[in-house]
Enzyme design. Sequence first.
Site, PDB file in Angstrom:
ATOM      1  N   HIS A 136       0.811  -1.231   0.000  1.00 36.69           N
ATOM      2  CA  HIS A 136       0.000   0.000   0.000  1.00 36.69           C
ATOM      3  C   HIS A 136       0.842   1.279   0.000  1.00 36.69           C
ATOM      4  O   HIS A 136       0.270   2.371  -0.109  1.00 36.69           O
ATOM      5  CB  HIS A 136      -0.923   0.033   1.225  1.00 36.69           C
ATOM      6  CG  HIS A 136      -1.962  -1.042   1.235  1.00 36.69           C
ATOM      7  ND1 HIS A 136      -2.827  -1.252   0.180  1.00 36.69           N
ATOM      8  CD2 HIS A 136      -2.279  -1.976   2.170  1.00 36.69           C
ATOM      9  CE1 HIS A 136      -3.626  -2.266   0.478  1.00 36.69           C
ATOM     10  NE2 HIS A 136      -3.313  -2.724   1.677  1.00 36.69           N
ATOM     11  N   ASP A 171      -3.341 -11.003  -1.435  1.00 43.17           N
ATOM     12  CA  ASP A 171      -3.762 -10.381  -0.180  1.00 43.17           C
ATOM     13  C   ASP A 171      -5.230  -9.983  -0.297  1.00 43.17           C
ATOM     14  O   ASP A 171      -5.724  -9.710  -1.390  1.00 43.17           O
ATOM     15  CB  ASP A 171      -2.876  -9.149   0.050  1.00 43.17           C
ATOM     16  CG  ASP A 171      -2.992  -8.534   1.418  1.00 43.17           C
ATOM     17  OD1 ASP A 171      -4.028  -7.900   1.699  1.00 43.17           O
ATOM     18  OD2 ASP A 171      -2.041  -8.654   2.211  1.00 43.17           O
TER      19      ASP A 171
END
Length: 386
Positions: A136, A171
């Site tokens: 991220h 993920d």
Amino acid sequence: MPARRTALIYSPLFGNFSYGDDHPFKLQRYRLVRDLMEAYGLLKLPGMEIRGCGPIDDDLVLSFHAPEYVARLKEFSASDEPRADFRFGLGDADCPVFKGLYDCAALGAGATFEAARLVEEEGFDIAFNLAGGWHHAHRARASGFSYINDAVLAINWLVARGRRVVYLDIDAHHGDGVQEGFYDSDRVLTISLHESGIYFFPGTGFENETGHGRGRGYSVNVPLLAHTDDALYMKAFDEVAYPLIAAYDPDVIVTQIGADAFRTDPLTRLEITTHSYGYIMRKVKALKIPWVALGGGGYDLMNTARAWTIAWAVMNGVELNPRLPAAFVKKIESLGYPHRALLDAMHWSEEYERNLALDAVEKSIARIRSAIFPGIIGTYGKTSGK
């Protein structure tokens, strides 16, 4: 055929840092994973090595991250006082600031770089960095527990050496930072299977995010509705990710194999188990593409330990006893864990919710086949050349 060479990247320094007692991201999980691997005898296998790592080089950090962001990270890392700079995503509940923050992030990124280097320069077939997968982190903003985007930095290094790369992210959260890093590139095909951003962090990763310029058609997203179970997850992988990877035929595959898509993860609402997770690990290995594997999310620590132990066993061609080793069970009992089994039974979600998730995944697959497949499979699927 010679045995495959595998490397596990590990540093005891991973456990020297903490996001805080109340933060869901627990760095001590790396030690739990290592303990389980050791209990199964997976740290002394033919053809495998445990390799250490150092912090990543500043020049490589700047191959993606903005200089002003890196400078602020280092400044806050050296401070004894609580700091925050929300322009850079630093100091909120997700991305706390603590002493040694930059050292922690740089070490994890250095471990990912070492994994890539071992595959690229030393001929390892597979290298696995437990402490990688900070997908991220953006060019100038921390986000989602991530400060330095280790995958982007390592892939930049591989691309600079002339390699074509697939980045596969399983993920539960969209790999938005990695997508950002290669959104205009045809040298990297990014594929992310994740819980839909309609209602879930980071709010991105829809089918229409396909790249721009030279990168158009090289960003692939499969947003999954809550309650997507094992069978639906394997369907998405088999009908989207696997044919695209095989057609693109990269020099290296980099995977982010976070364990937070599991049905008992406290932060997510997907419903996979070790069944589909292990299936995907076996399918990736069967491609026989040099493989850099990175950790990622996983907020039920025993799920994470089991998942990454399964992954490492698959990478080394080892079948594991489905019951956890007695010595490990004894150790985790004192920590309050009731687990006895390594493997879960295949799971189906409730019928109504499953039907919604099935309808959504079928629509996603159809959109991706229409928008992405002609470019990737049409261009690369007709020849084995690069």
